[in-house]
Scaffold this motif. Sequence first.
Motif, PDB file in Angstrom:
ATOM      1  N   ALA A 167      20.317   7.820   1.923  1.00 24.86           N
ATOM      2  CA  ALA A 167      20.466   8.620   0.695  1.00 24.86           C
ATOM      3  C   ALA A 167      19.107   9.223   0.343  1.00 24.86           C
ATOM      4  O   ALA A 167      18.077   8.556   0.449  1.00 24.86           O
ATOM      5  N   PRO A 168      19.092  10.504  -0.066  1.00 28.92           N
ATOM      6  CA  PRO A 168      17.816  11.182  -0.343  1.00 28.92           C
ATOM      7  C   PRO A 168      16.917  10.383  -1.283  1.00 28.92           C
ATOM      8  O   PRO A 168      15.709  10.271  -1.051  1.00 28.92           O
ATOM      9  N   ALA A 169      17.528   9.796  -2.326  1.00 30.14           N
ATOM     10  CA  ALA A 169      16.707   9.056  -3.282  1.00 30.14           C
ATOM     11  C   ALA A 169      16.014   7.883  -2.587  1.00 30.14           C
ATOM     12  O   ALA A 169      14.822   7.629  -2.782  1.00 30.14           O
ATOM     13  N   ALA A 170      16.776   7.189  -1.726  1.00 34.58           N
ATOM     14  CA  ALA A 170      16.207   6.039  -1.028  1.00 34.58           C
ATOM     15  C   ALA A 170      15.073   6.485  -0.113  1.00 34.58           C
ATOM     16  O   ALA A 170      13.984   5.907  -0.099  1.00 34.58           O
ATOM     17  N   LEU A 171      15.320   7.568   0.647  1.00 37.65           N
ATOM     18  CA  LEU A 171      14.298   8.069   1.566  1.00 37.65           C
ATOM     19  C   LEU A 171      13.028   8.423   0.794  1.00 37.65           C
ATOM     20  O   LEU A 171      11.914   8.092   1.194  1.00 37.65           O
ATOM     21  N   TRP A 172      13.237   9.125  -0.325  1.00 36.63           N
ATOM     22  CA  TRP A 172      12.085   9.523  -1.137  1.00 36.63           C
ATOM     23  C   TRP A 172      11.313   8.294  -1.597  1.00 36.63           C
ATOM     24  O   TRP A 172      10.088   8.242  -1.539  1.00 36.63           O
ATOM     25  N   GLY A 173      12.100   7.281  -2.033  1.00 41.53           N
ATOM     26  CA  GLY A 173      11.463   6.045  -2.495  1.00 41.53           C
ATOM     27  C   GLY A 173      10.616   5.419  -1.398  1.00 41.53           C
ATOM     28  O   GLY A 173       9.451   5.064  -1.612  1.00 41.53           O
ATOM     29  N   TYR A 174      11.197   5.294  -0.195  1.00 38.58           N
ATOM     30  CA  TYR A 174      10.436   4.693   0.910  1.00 38.58           C
ATOM     31  C   TYR A 174       9.174   5.499   1.195  1.00 38.58           C
ATOM     32  O   TYR A 174       8.093   4.953   1.430  1.00 38.58           O
ATOM     33  N   THR A 175       9.352   6.839   1.160  1.00 36.02           N
ATOM     34  CA  THR A 175       8.196   7.689   1.478  1.00 36.02           C
ATOM     35  C   THR A 175       7.087   7.483   0.456  1.00 36.02           C
ATOM     36  O   THR A 175       5.902   7.366   0.805  1.00 36.02           O
ATOM     37  N   VAL A 176       7.482   7.437  -0.816  1.00 35.54           N
ATOM     38  CA  VAL A 176       6.477   7.249  -1.860  1.00 35.54           C
ATOM     39  C   VAL A 176       5.776   5.896  -1.683  1.00 35.54           C
ATOM     40  O   VAL A 176       4.550   5.803  -1.735  1.00 35.54           O
ATOM     41  N   GLU A 177       6.576   4.854  -1.406  1.00 33.21           N
ATOM     42  CA  GLU A 177       5.979   3.539  -1.166  1.00 33.21           C
ATOM     43  C   GLU A 177       4.980   3.600  -0.018  1.00 33.21           C
ATOM     44  O   GLU A 177       3.867   3.083  -0.096  1.00 33.21           O
ATOM     45  N   HIS A 178       5.405   4.274   1.030  1.00 33.98           N
ATOM     46  CA  HIS A 178       4.559   4.382   2.215  1.00 33.98           C
ATOM     47  C   HIS A 178       3.233   5.057   1.862  1.00 33.98           C
ATOM     48  O   HIS A 178       2.156   4.597   2.233  1.00 33.98           O
ATOM     49  N   LEU A 179       3.344   6.163   1.109  1.00 31.67           N
ATOM     50  CA  LEU A 179       2.140   6.880   0.720  1.00 31.67           C
ATOM     51  C   LEU A 179       1.261   6.037  -0.193  1.00 31.67           C
ATOM     52  O   LEU A 179       0.032   6.049  -0.087  1.00 31.67           O
TER      53      LEU A 179
END
Lengths: 242, 407, 407, 213, 309
Positions: free
Chosen positions: A41-53
């Motif tokens: 889900a886009p929201a989940a992907l965004w969340g993971y990406t933000v965490e990663h960053l």
Amino acid sequence: MVWLSWRGLVYQLVGIVVGLAALVAWLLTADLSAVELNTLAPAALWGYTVEHLQLTLLAALIVLVVAIPVGILLTRRPLRFLTGPVLVVANFGQAAPALGVVVLLAFWLGFGFWAATVSLVLYAVLPVLRNTMVGLQQVDARLVEAGRGMGMSASAVLLKVELPLAVPVMLAGIRTALVLLVGTAALATFINGGGLGILITTGVNLKLTSVLVTGSVLVALLALLIDWVGRVVEHVARPKGI
Amino acid sequence: MLPVEVTGASILLDHVTKRFPGQLKPAVDGLTMEIPAGKIVMLVGPSGCGKTTTLKMINRLIEPSEGRIVVDGDDVTDMNGDELRRGIGYVIQAGGLFPHMTVATNIGIVPKMLGWDRARIAARVDELLELVSLDPALYRNRYPKELSGGQQQRVGVARALAADPPVLLMDEPFGAVDPITRLRLQDELLSIQEELQKTIVCVTHDFDEAVKLGDWIAIFNEGAQLVQYDTPERILGDPANEFVENFIGSGAGLKQLTLTRVAEVGLAEAVVGKPGEKAAAVLSRVTTAGHGHAVIVDDRQRPIQWLSRRQLARLDTIDSSPDPKLPVVGHRATLNDALDTMLVSSAGAALVTGRRDMFKGVIDVNTIMEAITKAQGAAAEVSADAPVGLNTGVFPSPIVAEEPGQP
Amino acid sequence: MLPVEVTGASILLDHVTKRFPGQLKPAVDGLTMEIPAGKIVMLVGPSGCGKTTTLKMINRLIEPSEGRIVVDGDDVTDMNGDELRRGIGYVIQAGGLFPHMTVATNIGIVPKMLGWDRARIAARVDELLELVSLDPALYRNRYPKELSGGQQQRVGVARALAADPPVLLMDEPFGAVDPITRLRLQDELLSIQEELQKTIVCVTHDFDEAVKLGDWIAIFNEGAQLVQYDTPERILGDPANEFVENFIGSGAGLKQLTLTRVAEVGLAEAVVGKPGEKAAAVLSRVTTAGHGHAVIVDDRQRPIQWLSRRQLARLDTIDSSPDPKLPVVGHRATLNDALDTMLVSSAGAALVTGRRDMFKGVIDVNTIMEAITKAQGAAAEVSADAPVGLNTGVFPSPIVAEEPGQP
Amino acid sequence: MLDYIGDRFDQILFSSWQHFSLVVQCLILATVIAVLVAALVYRSTAFTSVANSVSAIGLTIPSFAFIGLLIAPIGFGVAPAVIVVTFFASLPILRNAVVGLSGVAPSIVESARGIGMSRFRTLVQVELPIAWPVILNGIRVSAQMVMGIAAVAAYSLGPGLGGFIFSGLSRLGGANSLESVWTGVIGVVVLALLLDLLIVGLGRLTTPRGIRV
Amino acid sequence: GCGLQPATSYVPDVGPGSITPIDGLDGADLTVTSKNYTEQLILGKIAVIAASAAGFAVTDLSNVPGSQPARELILSGQADILWEYTGTAWLTYLGQTETISNQQEQWQAVYDIDIENGVTWGAPAPMNNTYAMAVRSEAVTELGGITSMSQLATLPVEERTFCVEAEFNSRPDGLNPMLEHYGLARGTADGVPDGNVGIYDTGAIYSATDTGACNFGEVFTTDGRIDALDLAVLEDDLGFFPAYNVAPVFFTESLKEYPQLEDIFAQISPSLTDAVLRDLNRKVDVDGQEPAEVAFEWMKSEGFISDPE
Ligand SMILES: Nc1ncnc2c1ncn2[C@@H]1O[C@H](COP(=O)(O)OP(=O)(O)OP(=O)(O)O)[C@@H](O)[C@H]1O
Ligand SMILES: Nc1ncnc2c1ncn2[C@@H]1O[C@H](COP(=O)(O)OP(=O)(O)OP(=O)(O)O)[C@@H](O)[C@H]1O
Ligand SMILES: C[N+](C)(C)CC(=O)O
Ligand SMILES: [Mg+2]
Ligand SMILES: [Mg+2]
């Protein structure tokens, strides 16, 4: 380094954008199961990406704040005898597997974001330290002498001559470290550190190829993006005239 | 070359010794050496003999282990090193320019440290660029890598001169440039020095350079042992020992010729004629004077022909066409140039011209031989203002030379 | 220098043109040039004029765009380049030695490619090392970096000679060595050439080197335009135009002095005395001869003193102590050396010694002036065997020089 | 810790050997590939810059992501580990090989050609030997780097010491799990040191005295 | 190739016990796989040792990360034997939704479907390794003396924190359906917000739960660390989890070639009780022994094998 010219930079950015577009297009057209749709889900992907960053950038910040001053100190006269040994340790320290460092830190600090951050810092501090020292060392001794010879104080020579001339090498080290950090942050998932690594482990564990590919490609693209940013900074911050 | 106002300061190294840690012998061993104000002193000697060390002790980039250094009467041995260095120009190989700064920033760096205001720095930078023959508009904003080796060297000199220091130290300043540029830079340095009269201490590997530039040459052996400290003339004419002879190398005679200018030797008179005169009249003057040739000059006294008795005998009227192969040298030329010119002339002599190319006289091989003999005689006498230089002897006070340092 | 068996081959560049892609003008433009067998031809000219390109077209490291190249009568333009090159020696700056191979391997590499057996290669390597004055036992197994610059250069020459090629091409072979080594290497090359009589084509930047080494000098301008192709004497004595004059630079006269050896000019007689003779007896001989000096020689005829009339008058018996400052030159020295020696002598002349340092006569400035005048006269005449060299003219067949190429 | 090592000495030795063997074999493979590619591209500036870009960009790919991507098409076991390790190992070697080959002084290449060596012979007999120390330095850098990557490759069941780290992780909190991870980490560092020594020694043996610094 | 073997590979020399070498095998190849947690590693080694004792040249491809990849290996024939759980196959692989309460019937149902997939299930073991939620015992009182899963919904939202593995986080018999079963919605502010779920490696959950990184850890009921770390297991009072009996699963084609395999493993399965597995797991996780060693010792003590000559 011809490829460092602006043309190379544009190519790289275009490559990243095209890669991302291709990934999105593939995800949109692929026949995905409910589990896959849920995980991706886009929201989940965004969340993971933000965490990663967050992991990457926080670790990078700490690394810079620690490694650069230490690197400078270690090349000053009173501590200069340490330069060689520290470089040797730094070289072999880099052979330590990132995964091992991550897991060991979890034993020590418990699980989660902070353990991950600290292990990333440990892992990235070496290349930055190393390049800071090497960068300062490779400054032409005659220039330092010229500076001293015209009456600059030791600190003026450091600030006005040595550091500006060391910047290209230091930036190269920082860029390498950042890129390493992006990749290593994917291992944080093993200790609940968050980030995009979860997509890779989930993808493998559940044989969800789309999740696996999305995770791997996103991490790679993120690394390339950070590398690109690093190159742009290098390009801009490189003192003119050298 | 009339002496202009001397802006340089005298320097005295007083029993200076430098021992590097872990080195058996001192790099500089009890050196006492006076460097007169407003002069160029060249330090030469084999590699590793301590030239650089000596130079750097003057601006305290290297701290002497023993002894004191006196600049312009002040003992600077205990002064703050950074401040001392701001008052001493320092030029090293290839200029040691900062590659990340423009030419203007490089030159203005010491004035900036001294707190000059922007306008004054900018004006000074332009003035200095003019001085070293670089167009400020063109070069001010370039980076060092955008300059040729010779241009970099000139900027290096300009930078050293920025705060108008009384002393300039140079460590093999022309070592990294090609021979042709090197000659040009040497000439430029000489003309700058003629104008500014700094005290310049310059290290070189090249004995010819030392001869060309130096008012005084110090020849060092290992441990900065001062083997001979003298004028170029005396070193060429009366080398102190075999070490110095070897150092001079072959061709000392021809080298000596470069030290004397045509204007400094006596010229022979000549019978002068003008275009339009009857050749017979000129010939009779030549015969009367007992000469072999007559010089024909134009209405501005510039020589255009040089006719032998035989040629005069064959002519009717003297014409005004100039002879392109006329052997002419200016009076500022060296005897070496003059000798060269006369060798290719059939007359075995050369015509000398002065200002505005006006004919001044004739120079021949014998004049040159005499000049050499005289120079050798002169070299045998020690100049009264020879500066002190010794390694172990006791240094007499007050700080003036009483006796020559050489036996 | 009697001509030995000539082992070199003649080379002919026949209307050769080289155009590099993307270059507006050809690097070499319609060059026709004959290189006589067994001679040294020097190519000089400003940077970028096409010297290297011309040289490399001879061994086809660069393929000509037009024209043909004839070596020893064979058109080599369509031969296999690698094979051709194995038969032509090639020496470049600093020898171009392979740093990862020993001296022996470097020298033996072409013979090895030609399939010689081990023993023969080893023998040849030693022979060549001897030829270039390097002790085989000492140098055979060294690596290039363990040699000085001059030694490297010699190994480079040895390698080029390995397969006994009739032609040697050299591109600024002495460009990277210091001036003193350079002089030595030049002398060695001359003595090797005296023995082997190869055809040598050599590029140099240094006009003095061209004068010293060349049997013929080709002066190029941009596009390998052959401005003058002549003997050193004629180029110095009769430069074709202003371009050549500029190229020669100042000091043409002094340079000409280097072309003539003391043995080649007439020496003045001298009154000779022996140690133990009464000074008065010698003085009377001097007076009779109308001379100013007497030369004192030892029992092996070596000059030990040179006494003026005044000195003789003051002496009783002539003693046998040698004067260390005696101005002596060997008869193989150049006039330049002789002039230098007499400049520093008080007599304005020098003693000439022959084999085993035996006294041969006296040389003075006038002798030198006369020699120069004579040389200039000789230079005005064109040698009959001058090789052909032109850029655009039609080349006469058969391939022999009929008319001098220079006006 | 000592007990742990003592009890499993054979197993640790075996895994270390496997790790070492994986790295060395992949390094050899990578060297061959990289040198071949470099030999093909180094004469052209355009290809050289492409090769440099590939090597720079390739190094930014996270090894864990790359392993993950390989599991899908290739599966588990030795194969993905070999591919990943060889891939990453070849990048620094490629860069150094290109630098080394183009760093051979033109005058040396010219004199090789000038004495009649063919292009290929010049490459094999002159250029490669002279570039070898630089290439070897690339191999050294690669060796250090892929030692760690080989550990991550254990995720796809690649051979070597990474197994100790992963089983330590999967038994985290249990007895001997920390020891297991330490064994993996220290083992890898020790192997890296050892391999570095070996490569330096190899360099001594294979670098002609004439080009040793 | 070239002497390289998969990580943690272990193929010992074994002497015969009740398992004896099959005649005429001539060193035929056999690949064993397992998932990457303790019990699977032990079971994997048991399979390796058994096959080895039967005379196969065994490739040990155990320690595969995750259930699906292991299943994939069996389906594709890249591996020949895997110990698998009936419930896992039924819900996760075969996509069924209704579980069968009788353990034997459940096994039969799985067998019947999977035979079509080219996979043959061997005799099941008595042991049932099901998922469970565990709490560190100190926290039980803090959480209102919680004992069963249905009490989860009564806790304040911020106490509903979970440590799970990536697999459980996404499985059809995993976290989300479980929460739903107990009336909690994943990813909502009044159910279990995403921030309350931490994702760990399978083995890391136990110490994470013990150190309080979360209140509820997803555990396997046969794991030795439940007792060792003194974790309290919540009762699955609404019966969400099915039975997970373990059974050897064969790649059918291989089994047809070596039918004796079925008998060999049929000897072993009955001995694998909950108690045995808990004991074996404890030896690894708590006592720190190696899975291979534990498996070997157990096989020997059961008389399946003997020490090599
Ligand atoms: N920082 C140092 N530490 C130790 N020894 C030094 C140091 N600097 C110079 N020396 C030694 O002191 C001696 C003199 O060195 P110096 O640099 O003054 O020589 P130099 O005459 O300038 O030589 P060159 O012509 O090669 O530049 C040498 O033997 C040198 O090795
Ligand atoms: N490979 C090439 N490609 C293009 N142009 C070339 C090439 N080689 C030489 N040139 C050009 O051809 C001309 C002649 O070059 P060449 O190297 O022959 O000069 P040179 O006389 O040897 O100069 P130098 O004295 O500087 O060595 C120059 O303008 C040069 O730029
Ligand atoms: C055995 N469990 C159900 C706990 C996990 C599995 O299916 O692998
Ligand atoms: Mg020095
Ligand atoms: Mg050239």
